[in-house]
Design an enzyme around this catalytic site. Structure first.
Site, PDB file in Angstrom:
ATOM      1  N   ASP A  93      42.218  39.892  44.061  1.00  0.00           N
ATOM      2  CA  ASP A  93      43.102  38.891  43.462  1.00  0.00           C
ATOM      3  C   ASP A  93      43.217  39.094  41.961  1.00  0.00           C
ATOM      4  O   ASP A  93      44.060  38.476  41.319  1.00  0.00           O
ATOM      5  CB  ASP A  93      42.573  37.480  43.758  1.00  0.00           C
ATOM      6  CG  ASP A  93      43.482  36.380  43.245  1.00  0.00           C
ATOM      7  OD1 ASP A  93      44.694  36.425  43.534  1.00  0.00           O
ATOM      8  OD2 ASP A  93      42.993  35.479  42.525  1.00  0.00           O
ATOM      9  N   GLY A 131      27.643  30.186  41.725  1.00  0.00           N
ATOM     10  CA  GLY A 131      27.952  28.929  41.061  1.00  0.00           C
ATOM     11  C   GLY A 131      28.675  27.987  42.007  1.00  0.00           C
ATOM     12  O   GLY A 131      28.560  28.101  43.237  1.00  0.00           O
ATOM     13  N   ARG A 132      29.470  27.079  41.450  1.00  0.00           N
ATOM     14  CA  ARG A 132      30.175  26.100  42.280  1.00  0.00           C
ATOM     15  C   ARG A 132      31.056  26.771  43.334  1.00  0.00           C
ATOM     16  O   ARG A 132      31.032  26.426  44.508  1.00  0.00           O
ATOM     17  CB  ARG A 132      31.050  25.199  41.404  1.00  0.00           C
ATOM     18  CG  ARG A 132      30.323  24.324  40.400  1.00  0.00           C
ATOM     19  CD  ARG A 132      31.373  23.579  39.576  1.00  0.00           C
ATOM     20  NE  ARG A 132      30.823  22.717  38.561  1.00  0.00           N
ATOM     21  CZ  ARG A 132      30.582  23.088  37.309  1.00  0.00           C
ATOM     22  NH1 ARG A 132      30.822  24.337  36.932  1.00  0.00           N
ATOM     23  NH2 ARG A 132      30.108  22.223  36.426  1.00  0.00           N
ATOM     24  N   ILE A 133      31.869  27.734  42.877  1.00  0.00           N
ATOM     25  CA  ILE A 133      32.800  28.384  43.800  1.00  0.00           C
ATOM     26  C   ILE A 133      32.047  29.274  44.779  1.00  0.00           C
ATOM     27  O   ILE A 133      32.370  29.310  45.974  1.00  0.00           O
ATOM     28  CB  ILE A 133      33.871  29.174  43.033  1.00  0.00           C
ATOM     29  CG1 ILE A 133      34.677  28.243  42.109  1.00  0.00           C
ATOM     30  CG2 ILE A 133      34.816  29.874  44.007  1.00  0.00           C
ATOM     31  CD1 ILE A 133      35.638  28.968  41.196  1.00  0.00           C
ATOM     32  N   ARG A 137      36.976  38.210  37.975  1.00  0.00           N
ATOM     33  CA  ARG A 137      37.815  38.786  36.925  1.00  0.00           C
ATOM     34  C   ARG A 137      37.958  40.278  37.213  1.00  0.00           C
ATOM     35  O   ARG A 137      37.043  40.920  37.731  1.00  0.00           O
ATOM     36  CB  ARG A 137      37.178  38.597  35.541  1.00  0.00           C
ATOM     37  CG  ARG A 137      37.314  37.206  34.962  1.00  0.00           C
ATOM     38  CD  ARG A 137      38.697  37.005  34.376  1.00  0.00           C
ATOM     39  NE  ARG A 137      38.761  35.822  33.538  1.00  0.00           N
ATOM     40  CZ  ARG A 137      39.232  34.653  33.930  1.00  0.00           C
ATOM     41  NH1 ARG A 137      39.666  34.505  35.168  1.00  0.00           N
ATOM     42  NH2 ARG A 137      39.273  33.635  33.094  1.00  0.00           N
ATOM     43  N   SER A 173      22.379  37.066  41.413  1.00  0.00           N
ATOM     44  CA  SER A 173      22.683  36.445  40.121  1.00  0.00           C
ATOM     45  C   SER A 173      21.494  36.721  39.211  1.00  0.00           C
ATOM     46  O   SER A 173      20.431  37.154  39.676  1.00  0.00           O
ATOM     47  CB  SER A 173      22.919  34.941  40.270  1.00  0.00           C
ATOM     48  OG  SER A 173      21.775  34.306  40.819  1.00  0.00           O
ATOM     49  N   ARG A 174      21.666  36.465  37.927  1.00  0.00           N
ATOM     50  CA  ARG A 174      20.565  36.737  37.000  1.00  0.00           C
ATOM     51  C   ARG A 174      19.331  35.913  37.345  1.00  0.00           C
ATOM     52  O   ARG A 174      18.205  36.388  37.261  1.00  0.00           O
ATOM     53  CB  ARG A 174      21.008  36.463  35.564  1.00  0.00           C
ATOM     54  CG  ARG A 174      21.862  37.562  34.965  1.00  0.00           C
ATOM     55  CD  ARG A 174      22.282  37.242  33.552  1.00  0.00           C
ATOM     56  NE  ARG A 174      23.176  36.084  33.502  1.00  0.00           N
ATOM     57  CZ  ARG A 174      23.702  35.594  32.385  1.00  0.00           C
ATOM     58  NH1 ARG A 174      23.413  36.152  31.223  1.00  0.00           N
ATOM     59  NH2 ARG A 174      24.531  34.573  32.413  1.00  0.00           N
ATOM     60  N   HIS A 204      46.745  37.323  41.389  1.00  0.00           N
ATOM     61  CA  HIS A 204      45.885  36.334  40.724  1.00  0.00           C
ATOM     62  C   HIS A 204      46.324  34.898  41.070  1.00  0.00           C
ATOM     63  O   HIS A 204      46.693  34.111  40.202  1.00  0.00           O
ATOM     64  CB  HIS A 204      45.895  36.528  39.205  1.00  0.00           C
ATOM     65  CG  HIS A 204      44.677  35.943  38.542  1.00  0.00           C
ATOM     66  ND1 HIS A 204      44.161  36.447  37.373  1.00  0.00           N
ATOM     67  CD2 HIS A 204      43.875  34.896  38.865  1.00  0.00           C
ATOM     68  CE1 HIS A 204      43.100  35.737  37.007  1.00  0.00           C
ATOM     69  NE2 HIS A 204      42.916  34.786  37.914  1.00  0.00           N
ATOM     70  N   GLU A 258      45.926  42.946  33.941  1.00  0.00           N
ATOM     71  CA  GLU A 258      46.985  42.112  34.519  1.00  0.00           C
ATOM     72  C   GLU A 258      48.111  41.875  33.518  1.00  0.00           C
ATOM     73  O   GLU A 258      47.857  41.724  32.315  1.00  0.00           O
ATOM     74  CB  GLU A 258      46.390  40.769  34.953  1.00  0.00           C
ATOM     75  CG  GLU A 258      45.353  40.916  36.057  1.00  0.00           C
ATOM     76  CD  GLU A 258      44.709  39.597  36.430  1.00  0.00           C
ATOM     77  OE1 GLU A 258      45.174  38.535  35.953  1.00  0.00           O
ATOM     78  OE2 GLU A 258      43.740  39.615  37.187  1.00  0.00           O
TER      79      GLU A 258
END
Length: 327
Positions: A263, A160-162, A239, A181-182, A286, A268
């Site tokens: 991270d 995606g963007r990141i 995540r 990715s899918r 994080h 958490e």
């Protein structure tokens, strides 16, 4: 129906950690009700809950169906962060509640962190820092790091963007990139692998930057780590739920993979003692987007989405699952 720009009172729940930009960002016609956690929220009087029309979720607190059902007049949930797996967006969609998140404003910060975490992990910078502080350099040089970016091939889990921002940084470092990715990402020329295992076999570094939630839970499992192999490095800025944490710990202990930079974690802020004891793991609390500039921009977007909606306008960043209607 949202307000038409008049100064009618709008009751908004601020749910999660206190943030000055959010706490102080609303005009006088907004009535704010601040609760940091579910225990505090249980004290909210039913008559006030019945007036809540907007919710600002300021951290990774759970806004599940039971929580949202307490606020029958809610029109929008504006959440902090790109990920929104802590929001029951299916419930929201079924009850005409718009959900917004805060994409774009954190893209470059998170990409910087991902690359920094990768370099720190491969080159053992944290281990070297401890070595120097302990006084060992005065008697013996620090050992050569077993890895280098120069001989690596990175498989991105998510594009995606990141993910694309991370890939641009790897391009500049002359590191080959492929991705899983899918579906193939539009406008992306990197090789796409529909099968994660097949990609893991072809690379020696995985960087996870995919959404959380049931569809990606524990996708980085023992089989993927075995395919990655003994030179393998796993970086997670997605995540904690994306990785099978027990399988990852086992793989790091027995040499199935070489190292990891994390991270995010499954529970958490609790981090397994086994991870903290390892020398081949770099751990961050994080903080991928955690600069003052970026966090302020994210906080402001939480506020701006709510302000626009209750001024009778479309929010800036609604998620795809809850499309804006009537704007």
């Amino acid at each position: 129906m949202a307000a038409d720009g008049s100064q009618e009172k709008v009751d908004v729940l601020i749910y999660g950690p206190s943030k000055p930009v959010i706490d102080n960002g609303f005009p006088a016609n907004f009535v704010l009700h601040k609760f940091e956690n579910q225990r505090d929220l249980s004290r909210l009087a039913p008559e006030i809950a019945g007036r809540i029309r907007g919710v600002a979720v300021t951290g990774l607190v759970q806004a599940d169906a039971a929580m949202l059902a307490r606020f029958p007049k809610t029109e929008m949930v504006s959440t902090f962060g790109v990920g929104y797996d802590h929001i029951d967006f299916r419930y929201a969609a079924g009850h005409n509640i718009i959900v917004t998140n805060t994409p774009d404003v954190l893209t470059e910060e998170v990409a910087d962190t991902a690359l920094g975490l990768l370099i720190a992990t491969v080159r053992e910078f944290i281990k070297a820092d401890r070595y120097l502080r302990a006084g060992h350099w005065t008697t013996k040089s620090f050992p050569l790091s077993p890895g280098s970016l120069r001989d690596r091939k990175v498989g991105m889990v998510g594009m995606g963007r990141i993910g694309q921002a991370i890939a641009r940084r790897l391009d500049a470092s002359l590191v080959p990139v492929v991705y899983h990715s899918r579906n193939p990402a539009k406008g992306v020329t990197y090789k796409h692998y529909p099968n994660l295992i097949e990609m893991a076999k072809e690379v020696d570094t995985l960087i996870a930057i995919t959404p959380g939630g049931p569809s990606t839970a524990k996708m980085i499992n023992a089989e993927v780590l075995k395919a990655l192999g003994p030179r393998g490095v796993f970086i997670n800025v997605a995540r904690g739920s994306v990785a099978d944490e027990e399988a990852l710990i086992a793989a790091l202990k027995d040499g199935t993979i070489m190292a990891a930079g994390l991270d995010v974690f499954a529970n958490e802020p609790e981090v397994p003692d086994a991870l903290k004891a390892m020398q081949n793991v770099v751990l961050l609390p994080h903080i991928a987007s955690a600069s003052v500039t970026t966090r302020n921009a994210m906080d402001q977007l939480v506020v701006d989405n709510l302000k626009l909606w209750f001024a009778g306008k479309a929010p800036l960043t609604p998620i795809a699952e809850t499309p804006v209607k009537g704007r």
